[in-house]
Scaffold this active site. Structure first.
Site, short mmCIF file in Angstrom:
data_model
loop_
_atom_site.label_atom_id
_atom_site.label_comp_id
_atom_site.label_asym_id
_atom_site.label_seq_id
_atom_site.Cartn_x
_atom_site.Cartn_y
_atom_site.Cartn_z
N LYS A 191 0.87 -1.19 0.00
CA LYS A 191 0.00 0.00 0.00
C LYS A 191 0.90 1.22 0.00
CE LYS A 191 -4.38 0.96 -0.04
NZ LYS A 191 -5.51 0.16 -0.54
N ASP A 239 -6.73 4.36 -4.80
CA ASP A 239 -7.47 4.20 -3.54
C ASP A 239 -8.09 5.59 -3.32
OD1 ASP A 239 -7.70 2.10 -1.15
OD2 ASP A 239 -7.52 4.05 -0.22
#
Ligand code: NDP
Ligand code: 2IT
Length: 449
Positions: free
Chosen positions: A129, A169
């Site tokens: 991430k 995201d």
């Protein structure tokens, strides 16, 4: 939550000791360790070779300076992050989040979760991430581009089509991926699938944009049918957020015959008794990049209320949080149950606090955690990687068919694990265990690395 198993409790103590100031990360670790209790009691071998101690430690975590010049000629400095959490199953894979609330704790919980989510998809993907505390709200397109170029000027040395493949995201959509990917290709003098969520003309996959929201509804439909003999058709839904995941969850839920009556942004929420007019919502949020309050100005049947948490006071059968972590607190969960909710599917990562999940389970609410429910996005990212590697592009129908199959498989694996370990239908436990078992097997097979 309290860990009864002394070994798991010790692992959690290590995490707390090493990361005392990372509450979101500790929350995601505690959720995982709690789910593993029945498994470790039966199969202590799964944790041999320090698997858990290694799993809670990311393989690499880079933090970097992102300096850029704003429209007034002033220098702005943000923090950039990339966490490469676990590569036991394949190249690191996970999105980038640009939001002012991004901290090392948020990045770390997202990377930890991603490892197990990617495992559940059945595709060869490790977990990662990244992101920044940059806030895209109110920035000009040029400012966003300059920020993205500066961010990639450091990130490019850590990623690559077989190393680490970022995607979007919160705050990173098709526009930002374009700016980031453009800079990557320029710096590396190479055009390869080092990011997913790309434009269709630049190696992107059909359906990637819709995949998370559609996948969430495929999971909801499958779960309702298998566990309750029901369907989304005819149900009233509340879906929070109005970004990528929310919009396509609303679209697919409406196609399934559900009535979606609410949506939100970080300022407030709208309630539309007639059902959300998706074209109007997209015009306001995607085209105009305006606030959701504008929806009620243009649609007489809608009411706008300031404050996004109030959305959970609206009576509904099914709730789909699709905004951010911990948006469902215990109070929100209590309101939902009081008003007759029967199922909750997490679109946002870690939508519920631990207290809220425990309460929902006690009340017998059907619940699917994010790592299972929102895996459709990364699954189609995996399919985008396959298409890039094979220099091909697949039809919309083919990608949709595979997405449906993957979501059904995730339900099946999660259910099977929940039954095998004594709580049939406890998909919180089942999904965590199913995700963990594959990663654990791969880690033990590779030796201590
Ligand atoms: P977007 O940036 O497209 O949309 C985010 C939405 O959530 C916006 O409506 C935003 O409102 C709202 N929001 C953000 N932060 C808050 C907050 N603190 N309180 C209330 N509302 C908030 O992001 P996505 O739709 O892509 O992501 C939504 C969630 O889904 C995230 O948790 C993400 O991690 C998860 N997810 C995303 C995937 C993807 O493929 N994109 C895949 C799997 C999970 P505003 O307009 O005011 O900012
Ligand atoms: O949370 C997620 O799964 C995502 N943001 C998507 C990750 C990806 O690589 O497509």
């Amino acid at each position: 939550m309290h860990l009864k198993n002394s070994y798991l409790s010790e692992v959690y103590s290590i995490a707390k000791q090493k990361d005392p100031n990372k509450p979101e990360f500790l929350q995601s670790v505690l959720e995982m360790l709690t789910a593993l209790e029945p498994v470790i009691e039966k199969h202590p071998g799964l944790c041999k070779k320090g698997v858990l101690e290694r799993l809670i430690e990311p393989e690499r975590f880079v933090q970097f300076r992102v300096a850029w010049v704003d429209r007034n000629g002033d220098v702005q400095v943000n923090r950039g992050y990339r966490i490469q959490f676990n590569s036991a199953l394949g190249p690191y894979k996970g999105g980038l989040r640009f939001h002012r609330t991004v901290t090392p704790s948020v990045i770390k919980f997202l990377g930890f979760e991603q490892t197990f989510k990617n495992s559940l998809t059945g595709l060869p993907l490790g977990g990662a991430k990244g992101g920044s505390d940059f806030d895209p709200h109110g920035k000009t397109e040029t400012e966003v581009m300059l920020f993205c170029q500066s961010f990639m000027s450091e990130l490019f040395r850590h990623i690559g089509a077989s190393t680490d493949v970022p995607a979007g995201d919160i705050g990173v959509g098709n526009r930002e991926i374009g700016f980031l990917f453009g800079q990557y290709c320029r710096l590396r003098n190479i055009s390869e699938g080092a990011m997913t969520g790309k434009g269709i003309f630049a190696g992107g996959s059909l359906l990637r944009t819709e995949a998370t929201g559609y996948g969430l509804c495929y999971m909801a439909e499958e779960t309702l049918q298998q566990l309750c003999g029901q369907s989304l058709a005819g149900k009233t839904l509340v879906i929070s957020g109005s970004g990528n995941v929310a919009v396509y969850a609303i679209k697919k839920a409406q196609e399934f015959g559900a009535r979606v009556v609410a949506a939100s942004d970080s300022d407030g929420y709208i309630f539309d008794e007639e059902g959300i007019d998706l074209e109007l919502l997209r015009q306001i949020k995607e085209t105009e990049r305006a606030r959701i309050s504008e929806y009620a100005v243009r649609k007489p049947s809608a009411v706008y209320t300031e404050g996004s948490e109030g959305i959970w006071s609206i009576p509904c059968h099914v709730a789909m949080p699709c905004a951010t972590q911990n948006e469902i607190t215990l109070e929100a969960a209590e309101m939902l149950v009081r008003n007759g909710v029967t199922a909750l599917f997490e679109g946002s990562n870690m939508s519920c606090t631990l207290n809220a999940v425990r309460y929902l389970q006690q009340e017998g609410i059907t619940y699917v955690p994010a790592k299972a429910a929102n895996a459709g996005g990364v699954a189609v990212s995996g399919l985008e990687m396959s298409q890039n590697a094979g220099h091909s592009s697949w039809s919309y129908e083919k990608v949709d068919r595979i997405l449906k199959t993957i979501m059904k498989n995730i339900f099946a694996q999660s259910y099977e694990m929940s039954a095998q370990y004594g709580s049939p239908g406890n998909l919180l436990m089942g999904a965590n265990v199913a995700g963990f078992v594959k990663v654990s097997n791969a880690m033990r097979w590779q030796g201590v690395v």
